[in-house]
Design an enzyme around this catalytic site. Structure first.
Site, PDB file in Angstrom:
ATOM      1  NE  ARG B  46      28.973  -1.206  58.120  1.00 45.05           N
ATOM      2  CZ  ARG B  46      29.500  -2.175  57.157  1.00 45.05           C
ATOM      3  NH1 ARG B  46      29.021  -3.454  56.980  1.00 45.05           N
ATOM      4  NH2 ARG B  46      29.748  -1.576  56.143  1.00 45.05           N
ATOM      5  CD  GLN B 194      35.740   0.189  57.430  1.00 41.10           C
ATOM      6  OE1 GLN B 194      37.011  -0.094  57.309  1.00 41.10           O
ATOM      7  NE2 GLN B 194      35.125   1.031  57.459  1.00 41.10           N
ATOM      8  CG  ASP B 235      31.176   5.808  50.641  1.00 39.07           C
ATOM      9  OD1 ASP B 235      32.197   5.077  50.524  1.00 39.07           O
ATOM     10  OD2 ASP B 235      30.289   5.557  51.387  1.00 39.07           O
ATOM     11  CG  ASN B 251      34.800   3.335  47.614  1.00 39.07           C
ATOM     12  OD1 ASN B 251      33.635   3.278  48.309  1.00 39.07           O
ATOM     13  ND2 ASN B 251      35.496   2.309  47.670  1.00 39.07           N
ATOM     14  CE  LYS B 252      35.501   2.958  54.121  1.00 46.39           C
ATOM     15  NZ  LYS B 252      34.863   4.094  55.195  1.00 46.39           N
TER      16      LYS B 252
END
Lengths: 347, 347
Positions: B46, B194, B235, B251-252
């Site tokens: 991934r 994560q 991202d 982002n996350k």
């Protein structure tokens, strides 16, 4: 039902079995002292105020279960059973206090029957006083909310941590009772997930609209304008020490992040707690923050969540400086900064 | 080992099997296109850059597995196999781009043997370029760190999201290579963990000292002075729109909270990402934030974590306004606010 109560029909203690949450919301009947001790140790009942009532009801249960031929024999066996309850968990001072208050009642009674009757009456009274105090906190706090608002909360300072009503969540229930419907955003509250496992359950049980979020999403919710106020409970409040000698609210880890974000977004940050939570003898520096088991992070519900040998830092609480607290709500009123010790404690 | 690579002995693709993390760090060999497609779909591999390499190596693998009597037959079967790789997951544009780049190489070759040789050479080159780019990002970012510092990171912008080295974590590896040992605090990164499942594993694999914390404890760590810098990936970065038309780093989820806390504690907040992450065509308002499955909160590793019917809000990303970003690191340099589009993009 109350978190812990007396079942008149079965003549025993009944409690919400919190080990079954969130899968099931079911009662558990403690018919013996062994049942009760096991329930306290396995956290079927948890939260300091709820444990105070567990201690008190435990003494009443002991009075009804002990069989003896004379008063002296009875008092001896009764004291031993009460001691088992008081020492079921070592750190909850409320548990011991609940037991002691009932032993005082028993010592003033003259017959076995009087001990049985009067300890039960007094235990019910202690439980009722917990609820009344929480309802006063709730009513005071509800004055800060308006119809249709959405309130964010962290961890569980709710009915299930007390006999009933709760502190932070009590404010929401009291607002509802006053005709002001309030929605709730519940933070999951890692690593023990009290938000997802307990707060959601009790809010749904009471028909309060609740939305669960990961702790990481609370800032995003504020950015989007979804949050009108943040309400949390407190494990301890000190009014001196720390930067600027301003004191701090010690509460579940992550509370500080919520307070900083609320401050940035001009969202009122409200702390609701009984006056007994305010520690007038210590300063911020004197409060030790409990560090918990690394396995709370390494595993979740028994499944691996990280390498088994990864170093972990897992503090249970953090201090939120008082200037980030917009309102401190106790059973005696609503206080605003600067939080002068004399004003807050002598109200 | 690299996240994804070519195994010369077995003449097939080899990857770190990320479905086995954190319990095991083991290789998986994809010897057929079906193996590879399944691996992409099950997230054995991934991360956008890693998927680009998976696409490229997939075409090289297809060239070696297809058997045909003549070049025309070969090209037909080969194109069909490549298409299976390209469409294994619909949203990863890098996967498709990796496949397309190799198909271009194949179209310029004259024999089956040339196709086999040249696609493999080109796939290795694509993978190498990913690593080289990440090392440039790392070296640029490492100039911001000093020996003995502790860096906090969120989510996984590491080797395991790329072919190797990573972006945010690449900065840490490059600092280490330059003789500056840096410790890491890894946020768990709920709800998909994560940080605990992937970042800890890859840091321990590379002998970087890492401490795992619940996301809720990051503010406490900053209060205690444990954090010298925060480094995250991105991202998408846009340089216009939003409050004050300043742009934002997407982002996350939870990145925004880290940035606000870092700002409060005067801790440098660093974003490390390839220039291709900077979207020059859109503004903050035009970026849609993916909302993910409620079950990511309702269950954890198959165990109930909340009532099965509780409403959930689960956004995957949040925007961090550019004024909270102290340094933006790309393969072309380190940029500071104000982030002028011309400067950042034309460096």
């Amino acid at each position: 039902m109350r978190t812990i109560d007396w079942d008149e029909d079965l003549d025993c203690i009944v409690m919400v079995d919190q080990t079954k949450l969130p899968a099931e919301y079911v009662p558990y009947h403690a018919t013996t002292i062994s049942d009760l001790v096991e329930s306290i140790q396995r956290l079927r009942v948890r939260g300091a105020p709820a444990l105070g009532a567990a201690g008190a009801y435990g003494v009443a249960l002991a009075a009804r279960r002990v069989e003896a031929d004379d008063l002296a024999d009875f008092r001896e066996q009764f004291a031993a059973e009460a001691d088992r309850v008081a020492t079921a968990r070592p750190t909850a001072v409320n548990l011991e206090r609940g037991v002691e208050e009932m032993l005082g009642v028993a010592s003033r009674a003259d017959t076995i029957e009087e001990i049985r009757t009067q300890t039960l009456v007094a235990a019910k009274d202690l439980a009722d006083r917990d609820v009344e105090r929480n309802k006063r906190i709730g009513a005071n706090g509800a004055s800060l909310l308006e119809q249709g608002q959405t309130v964010m909360t962290h961890c569980n300072a709710g009915a299930l941590a007390t006999v009933d009503w709760g502190t932070a969540l009590g404010v929401i229930y009291s607002a509802d009772e006053a005709g002001k419907t309030v929605d709730v955003i519940a933070n999951e509250t890692r690593p023990l997930n009290q938000g997802s496992r307990i707060t959601t359950v009790e809010l749904m049980e009471r028909d309060v609209d609740v939305t669960l979020i990961p702790d990481n999403a609370s800032g995003r919710c504020m950015q989007e304008g979804r949050v009108d106020a943040v309400i949390v409970g407190a494990d301890r409040v000190v009014l001196s020490g720390g930067p600027n000698d301003e004191g701090a609210v010690f509460n579940k880890i992550g509370t500080y992040k919520q307070a900083v974000l609320a401050n940035r977004h001009d969202i009122p940050f409200i702390v609701a707690a009984p006056r007994s939570t305010i520690d007038e003898h210590r300063t911020v520096e004197e409060i030790e923050i409990e560090e918990r088991d690394p396995d709370e992070l390494r595993e979740i519900y028994g499944s691996p969540n990280a390498p088994a040998d990864v170093p972990v830092y897992n503090p249970a609480f953090d201090p939120t400086p008082m200037h980030l607290v917009d309102h401190l709500v106790t059973e005696h009123g609503v206080f605003e900064p600067p939080f002068d010790e004399r004003t807050v404690l002598q109200a």
